[in-house]
Enzyme design. Structure first.
Site, PDB file in Angstrom:
ATOM      1  N   GLY A 239       0.555  -1.174   0.271  1.00 50.99           N
ATOM      2  CA  GLY A 239       0.012  -0.094   0.031  1.00 50.99           C
ATOM      3  C   GLY A 239       0.695   1.076   0.028  1.00 50.99           C
ATOM      4  NE  ARG A 276      -0.167   2.382  -5.893  1.00 53.84           N
ATOM      5  CZ  ARG A 276      -1.580   2.428  -6.878  1.00 53.84           C
ATOM      6  NH1 ARG A 276      -1.090   3.072  -8.152  1.00 53.84           N
ATOM      7  NH2 ARG A 276      -2.498   1.856  -6.380  1.00 53.84           N
ATOM      8  NE  ARG A 312      -2.930   3.498 -11.463  1.00 55.35           N
ATOM      9  CZ  ARG A 312      -2.744   4.740 -11.176  1.00 55.35           C
ATOM     10  NH1 ARG A 312      -1.935   5.567 -11.755  1.00 55.35           N
ATOM     11  NH2 ARG A 312      -2.966   5.258  -9.749  1.00 55.35           N
ATOM     12  CE1 TYR A 316      -8.780   2.291  -9.003  1.00 51.30           C
ATOM     13  CE2 TYR A 316      -6.725   2.169 -10.712  1.00 51.30           C
ATOM     14  CZ  TYR A 316      -7.382   1.448  -9.850  1.00 51.30           C
ATOM     15  OH  TYR A 316      -7.490   0.167  -9.526  1.00 51.30           O
ATOM     16  CB  CYS A 342     -15.468   4.513 -29.893  1.00 50.77           C
ATOM     17  SG  CYS A 342     -14.219   4.524 -31.335  1.00 50.77           S
ATOM     18  CD  GLU A 343     -16.590   3.760 -23.710  1.00 48.89           C
ATOM     19  OE1 GLU A 343     -16.847   4.463 -23.077  1.00 48.89           O
ATOM     20  OE2 GLU A 343     -16.712   2.701 -24.132  1.00 48.89           O
ATOM     21  CE1 TYR A 371      -2.527  -3.210  -8.816  1.00 52.93           C
ATOM     22  CE2 TYR A 371      -1.154  -1.316  -7.792  1.00 52.93           C
ATOM     23  CZ  TYR A 371      -1.989  -2.382  -7.630  1.00 52.93           C
ATOM     24  OH  TYR A 371      -1.499  -3.034  -6.469  1.00 52.93           O
TER      25      TYR A 371
HETATM   26  C1  PLP Z   1      -3.298  -5.042  -4.074  1.00 49.44           C
HETATM   27  C2  PLP Z   1      -2.700  -5.732  -2.985  1.00 49.44           C
HETATM   28  C3  PLP Z   1      -1.448  -5.545  -2.407  1.00 49.44           C
HETATM   29  C4  PLP Z   1      -0.708  -4.402  -3.209  1.00 49.44           C
HETATM   30  O1  PLP Z   1      -0.719  -2.984  -2.910  1.00 49.44           O
HETATM   31  P1  PLP Z   1       0.159  -1.853  -3.525  1.00 49.44           P
HETATM   32  O2  PLP Z   1      -0.629  -0.764  -3.134  1.00 49.44           O
HETATM   33  O3  PLP Z   1       0.272  -2.133  -4.893  1.00 49.44           O
HETATM   34  O4  PLP Z   1       1.264  -2.065  -2.501  1.00 49.44           O
HETATM   35  C5  PLP Z   1      -0.984  -6.089  -1.172  1.00 49.44           C
HETATM   36  N1  PLP Z   1      -1.987  -6.840  -0.578  1.00 49.44           N
HETATM   37  C6  PLP Z   1      -2.980  -7.195  -1.262  1.00 49.44           C
HETATM   38  C7  PLP Z   1      -3.804  -8.123  -0.214  1.00 49.44           C
HETATM   39  C8  PLP Z   1      -3.690  -6.739  -2.246  1.00 49.44           C
HETATM   40  O5  PLP Z   1      -4.844  -6.900  -2.550  1.00 49.44           O
END
Ligand code: PLP
Length: 418
Positions: A239, A276, A312, A316, A342-343, A371
């Site tokens: 995350g 990420r 993305r 998002y 075509c969007e 991603y």
């Molecule tokens: C998507 C996901 C991650 C990775 O998240 P990042 O933001 O890319 O680091 C880790 N663990 C789980 C369970 C996920 O679904």
């Protein structure tokens, strides 16, 4: 930090001009930098050097086997969310004892496959799933190693589509009920309780949500200990955010500095699932300008990469920096960079101040390594892009560009239409 830099007026991927790669492999083209990938992986590994840990790369961020293999060769594992990802991870050389499996909808076939492969642990997201894994393991006369995915109800302060650890989300087990779930799980005969898991979201740019979530989970681990349930693996998920624009997210060292003191002396093995933050800035998407079109309100730069290649921005409303591969001194204009799909939602950038580009030149969409390709599709019957990895002066195709025949290969015409 990454290795896509201008030398004089030309953008390089490590020691190779991006233009050379675009001409050789065609566009749209994903380019990954080996050195950047390695550096980001090592940043985690070194930061947590003092604490027993496994870095399980989140495969869904970038499932290219060359990318996964790079981490596996340096001691990394895999965080998977499907049977397909298990297959890819194994094929890429990830040791089974470094594979953890999350996801709210594991099927019986997927559970069997993971049990047969003997992965490190299942990160279980519901009571029904616990029962199902227990049942399948029983039929296979084996024991399933499980962790419960805890939803700690922490706001990660990120885009709502990528927040996962709050009460309103489908993921995990509410922390207030966690003890009860563990007690129940301990009565299931074909399960071994080995861990606690959490993952609160993605593109998190502060330390505090990680610290707050960890503190809550550690209280749970203490409570479990009191009940005689001892936990071996603490999986804190992924995350950590990256700079797409002007964000200044913490780096693994900052994370380690805040988390390790809380973990000292607990005898746990820490699992992390970064996606990420390892691959995001290690990849770019190179695209060619097809046409320029002057609208009444603004310029449109029409390029050969669309939302099917990189969703993305559309999905998002994400910001990706866009750089001309050949930097020249020229005026800037306000424009939308749009794809051929075509969007109306097919754009890579909107209302962006860009150098006045010309038809036929190449642009680099930065920070596209996570991603990016993994969320690409064939929408508008567009063959998916090629992927290349650069290492110093070397470069190699790591995924062949799809062809038109790939588009119809899986289709069958029924008898009644022949
Ligand atoms: C998507 C996901 C991650 C990775 O998240 P990042 O933001 O890319 O680091 C880790 N663990 C789980 C369970 C996920 O679904």
């Amino acid at each position: 930090m990454h290795f896509f830099k201008y030398r004089a007026e030309e953008l390089f991927a490590e020691d190779v001009p991006v233009k050379k790669l675009a001409e050789k492999y065609g566009t749209p083209l994903y380019i990954y930098s080996y050195r950047t990938l390695f550096r980001h992986f090592k940043a985690y590994d070194d930061a947590f050097n003092d604490y027993p840990h496994i870095i399980c790369f989140a495969v869904k961020a970038n499932p290219n086997p060359a990318v996964i293999r790079l981490f596996a060769k340096n001691g990394g594992g895999a965080d998977i969310v499907s049977g397909g990802e298990l297959f890819v991870a194994l094929k890429s050389g990830v040791p089974v004892k470094k594979i953890v499996y999350a996801g709210v909808g594991k099927t019986e076939d997927e559970i069997r496959f993971a049990l047969k492969s003997k992965i490190l642990m299942f990160n279980v997201e519901s009571e029904r799933e616990l029962r199902e894994i227990d049942r399948v393991a029983g039929k296979m006369k084996t024991k399933a190693p499980v962790a419960l995915r805890i939803n700690p109800d922490i706001d990660p302060e990120t885009h709502p589509y990528i927040a996962t650890g709050m009460k309103k989300h489908k993921f995990g087990i509410p922390i207030e009920e966690a003890l009860e779930y563990y007690r129940f799980a301990s009565t299931l005969r074909n399960l071994t309780l080995v861990g606690v898991h959490k993952h609160i979201g993605s593109q998190i740019t502060k330390i505090s949500p990680f610290v707050d979530a960890l503190k809550r989970v550690l209280i749970l681990i203490d409570d479990l200990n009191e009940q005689g349930i001892s936990i071996q693996y603490l999986d804190i998920g992924g995350g950590l955010g990256i700079p797409y624009r002007d964000e200044d997210p913490p780096v693994p060292k900052d994370l380690a500095k805040s988390l390790i003191p809380l973990l000292k002396g607990r005898g746990l093995t820490l699992i992390m699932e970064p996606g990420r933050s390892i691959v995001g800035n290690a990849g770019i998407l190179v695209t060619k300008v097809l046409y320029l079109k002057t609208g009444e309100k603004k310029e449109f730069v029409i390029v050969d990469a669309g939302m099917n290649d990189l969703i993305r921005p559309s999905f998002y409303d994400a910001y990706h920096q866009i750089l001309p591969v050949a930097k020249k001194r020229r005026k800037t204009v306000l424009c939308d960079v749009v794809g051929p799909i075509c969007e109306t939602g097919d754009f890579l950038a909107r209302e962006r101040e860009l150098q006045k580009v010309e038809q036929g030149e190449y642009l680099a969409v930065m920070s596209a390594g996570a991603y990016g390709f993994s969320m690409s599709s064939n929408y508008n019957s567009r063959p998916r892009a090629a992927e290349v990895m650069v290492n110093g002066r070397e470069h190699a195709l790591i995924r062949v560009r799809e062809t038109y025949s790939d588009l119809t290969n899986w289709n069958r015409i029924p008898k009644f239409l022949k």
